[in-house]
Design a protein around this motif. Structure first.
Motif, PDB file in Angstrom:
ATOM      1  N   ALA A 443      85.719  71.645 124.381  1.00 24.55           N
ATOM      2  CA  ALA A 443      85.980  72.298 123.094  1.00 24.55           C
ATOM      3  C   ALA A 443      86.406  73.753 123.311  1.00 24.55           C
ATOM      4  N   ARG A 444      85.751  74.417 124.253  1.00 23.22           N
ATOM      5  CA  ARG A 444      86.147  75.794 124.593  1.00 23.22           C
ATOM      6  C   ARG A 444      87.585  75.835 125.081  1.00 23.22           C
ATOM      7  N   ALA A 445      87.934  74.899 125.967  1.00 23.25           N
ATOM      8  CA  ALA A 445      89.291  74.870 126.498  1.00 23.25           C
ATOM      9  C   ALA A 445      90.303  74.581 125.399  1.00 23.25           C
ATOM     10  N   GLY A 446      90.008  73.612 124.528  1.00 23.44           N
ATOM     11  CA  GLY A 446      90.942  73.268 123.468  1.00 23.44           C
ATOM     12  C   GLY A 446      91.163  74.400 122.486  1.00 23.44           C
ATOM     13  N   SER A 447      90.078  75.085 122.117  1.00 21.62           N
ATOM     14  CA  SER A 447      90.226  76.201 121.175  1.00 21.62           C
ATOM     15  C   SER A 447      91.013  77.345 121.800  1.00 21.62           C
ATOM     16  N   MET A 448      90.817  77.569 123.104  1.00 19.98           N
ATOM     17  CA  MET A 448      91.550  78.641 123.774  1.00 19.98           C
ATOM     18  C   MET A 448      93.033  78.297 123.909  1.00 19.98           C
ATOM     19  N   LEU A 449      93.327  77.036 124.153  1.00 21.66           N
ATOM     20  CA  LEU A 449      94.714  76.638 124.387  1.00 21.66           C
ATOM     21  C   LEU A 449      95.523  76.531 123.097  1.00 21.66           C
ATOM     22  N   PHE A 450      94.887  76.102 122.014  1.00 20.12           N
ATOM     23  CA  PHE A 450      95.655  75.788 120.815  1.00 20.12           C
ATOM     24  C   PHE A 450      95.315  76.666 119.609  1.00 20.12           C
ATOM     25  N   TRP A 451      94.175  77.354 119.625  1.00 18.89           N
ATOM     26  CA  TRP A 451      93.813  78.178 118.472  1.00 18.89           C
ATOM     27  C   TRP A 451      93.911  79.672 118.768  1.00 18.89           C
ATOM     28  N   ALA A 452      93.554  80.070 119.992  1.00 23.54           N
ATOM     29  CA  ALA A 452      93.583  81.500 120.324  1.00 23.54           C
ATOM     30  C   ALA A 452      95.020  81.902 120.659  1.00 23.54           C
ATOM     31  N   VAL A 453      95.850  81.948 119.648  1.00 24.56           N
ATOM     32  CA  VAL A 453      97.289  82.166 119.834  1.00 24.56           C
ATOM     33  C   VAL A 453      97.621  83.635 119.588  1.00 24.56           C
TER      34      VAL A 453
END
Length: 533
Positions: A443-453
């Protein structure tokens, strides 16, 4: 046509070895793009590689269909009787592992044809040498030839690891080679000790003889078995022999890392064949020799690896740590030493191998679309395909964690149901805790890759090629099929586990109908097959 079909059927067991070998030799002879005819030569190499991988998949499907009918398909090279000659033995487990290898090989060949194969020489030839070693390791019925096929796949992996060159690949490639050479030397030592005590290296023959080894030779036999556990544990990245894997797999190019997902399973397979069957129930005083070691080490590997995943700073390193965590879960199931546990471990292994391979391919696609930040878990510009790649990561993460209705959930549920006795509480706690911590890490990886833009840090579209995206999509489709066919697959893995326990049936198939009598008598040139009369 009927004659050709009969010929292929008669030699079906050796085709998983001969087909990639012939393909690799043809690719080397034809060349792969040096000089003025680079593009036509590379195009030919790609089509030959993909076509051979597709044909190998058909062969594997036929092997599984034949194996599911029961029995053992034994192929004696040179028509020399076992245990004197080399015997290839295909049962349900071997056929399943060959199929899993070929299921990875085809999308990997397609993905590499999107451009990675042009970064260095002879990628496709090396790919098929690796397939030859993998398939050979799964179908061989002899411990020494298991070592030989180990070396074939390792030599190919050495070159594939540094394919495309780069400082990072050489930095991890050198220790990878050195450590594997040390493990290979230990393999020979372990095999020599086992041979010195039992007088044979044929696996079916060993399964008969270990129970009857004289007390004076038992310590030698058991020492050899423990040395082999160290070797196979290193190949499977079992604690404490696991630290080489995350950086090494992360440094390799994506298609190589994806195919390496099956390489750790060679170590798992060898542990099951040698310590689960040969030194399993029926081995007399040497029965379940590693039982007190395997389950605790497997659970510790899984738990430590998921902590490494939480600390990973790049997506490939996270996937590398999750590879170890999944191997630990599989070995924990095998460490139960029950047919139910083995069946659960085999089902979960299918899921974890496909998921890990797809995650490695997806990592590069995401990194290619994030610009200079690449695969690092830090804010970057938006990716070109957020919906597609984000959905793929979500589904793969859900299966890795074990969320229903994906096969990761089914496999973990089977493993938990197989746990009994004093091991059950530890297995439940570790498997559920690892799943929860994996959820946090992914979940950390997904949020960093797709939300922390950060729009100012521009991304790119270099990873949006349909050929590149098709490979992880194909693997994801396979994962969905594993969930949809959970019932038939479980029946197959149940039958595979039961077949492994049939030591007498395997001995009769490999050594002949008289296997069992005089199992310890020294071999003489005039003896009948298997040294029995």
């Amino acid at each position: 046509m009927n004659a050709l079909a009969g010929f292929l059927q008669a030699h079906l067991a050796v085709l998983p070895v001969l087909l990639p070998l012939a393909t690799a030799l043809l690719l080397l002879a034809a060349g792969d793009g040096a000089g003025s005819h680079a593009q036509p030569a590379l195009a030919r190499a790609r089509w030959l590689s993909i076509g051979s991988a597709a044909l190998g998949l058909l062969v594997a499907l036929q092997l599984v269909a034949d194996a599911d009918a029961g029995g053992w398909r034994v192929y004696r090279l040179g028509d020399w009787p076992a245990p004197y000659g080399i015997a290839l033995v295909v049962d349900r487990l071997a056929a399943l592992m060959v199929l899993l290898t070929q299921l990875l090989a085809l999308p990997v060949a397609v993905y590499a044809s999107g451009g990675w194969d042009a970064h260095g020489r002879h990628f496709h030839a090396l790919l098929h040498f690796l397939l030859m070693g993998l398939n050979g390791a799964f179908v061989t019925g002899d411990l020494f030839n298991l070592f030989v096929f180990f070396e074939v796949l390792l030599v190919a992996s050495y070159v594939l690891l540094v394919h495309g060159q780069g400082r990072e690949r050489f930095r991890f490639g050198v220790p990878y080679v050195v450590l594997n050479l040390a493990a290979s030397a230990l393999f020979l030592v372990g095999a020599a000790l086992v041979y010195g005590a039992a007088g044979t290296l044929n696996l079916a023959h060993l399964a008969l003889r270990v129970a009857q080894v004289a007390p004076a030779d038992r310590a030698l036999l058991q020492a050899g078995a423990m040395v082999l556990l160290v070797v196979f544990g290193f190949k499977a990245a079992l604690l404490p022999l696991h630290l080489w894997l995350p950086g090494t797999y992360a440094a390799a190019c994506a298609p190589v890392s994806a195919l390496f997902a099956i390489m750790t399973k060679v170590g798992v397979y060898a542990i099951l064949r040698v310590h689960g069957v040969v030194f399993g129930d029926g081995a007399g005083a040497s029965a379940r020799l590693v039982e007190d070691w395997l389950l605790p080490l497997a659970l510790a590997s899984s738990l430590l690896a998921v902590l490494g995943a939480l600390a990973a700073d790049t997506l490939p390193r996270l996937v590398g740590w999750l590879t170890i965590a999944s191997v630990g879960t599989i070995l924990a199931a095998l460490g139960l030493f029950t047919a139910e546990g083995w069946s659960a471990g085999l089902y979960y292994m299918i899921n974890s191998t496909l998921v890990i391979a797809a995650l490695f391919l997806l990592s590069e696609l995401v990194g290619a679309q994030r610009g200079e930040v690449g695969e690092r878990l830090e804010p970057a510009g938006p990716v070109a395909q957020p919906t597609l790649l984000g959905t793929m990561l979500l589904l793969l993460a859900a299966s890795m964690i074990g969320l229903p209705p994906l096969p990761g959930f089914v496999g973990k549920l089977m493993i938990l149901q197989a746990a009994h006795g004093s091991a059950a509480p530890w297995l439940w706690v570790v498997v559920l805790l690892v799943g929860f911590l994996s959820l946090i890490g992914l979940a950390r990886a997904g949020s960093m890759l797709f939300w922390a833009v950060e729009p100012r840090r521009g991304g790119g579209a270099s990873g949006a090629s349909p050929r590149l995206v098709a490979a992880p999509l194909a693997l994801l489709a396979m994962i969905v099929m594993v969930a949809a066919a959970a019932g038939p697959l479980k029946r197959y893995t149940d039958a595979a586990a039961a077949q492994l326990a049939d030591r007498a049936g395997a001995a009769r198939a490999v050594l002949g109908p008289d296997a069992g009598a005089g199992a310890l008598r020294p071999f003489r040139p005039g003896d009948a097959a298997g040294g029995h009369r």
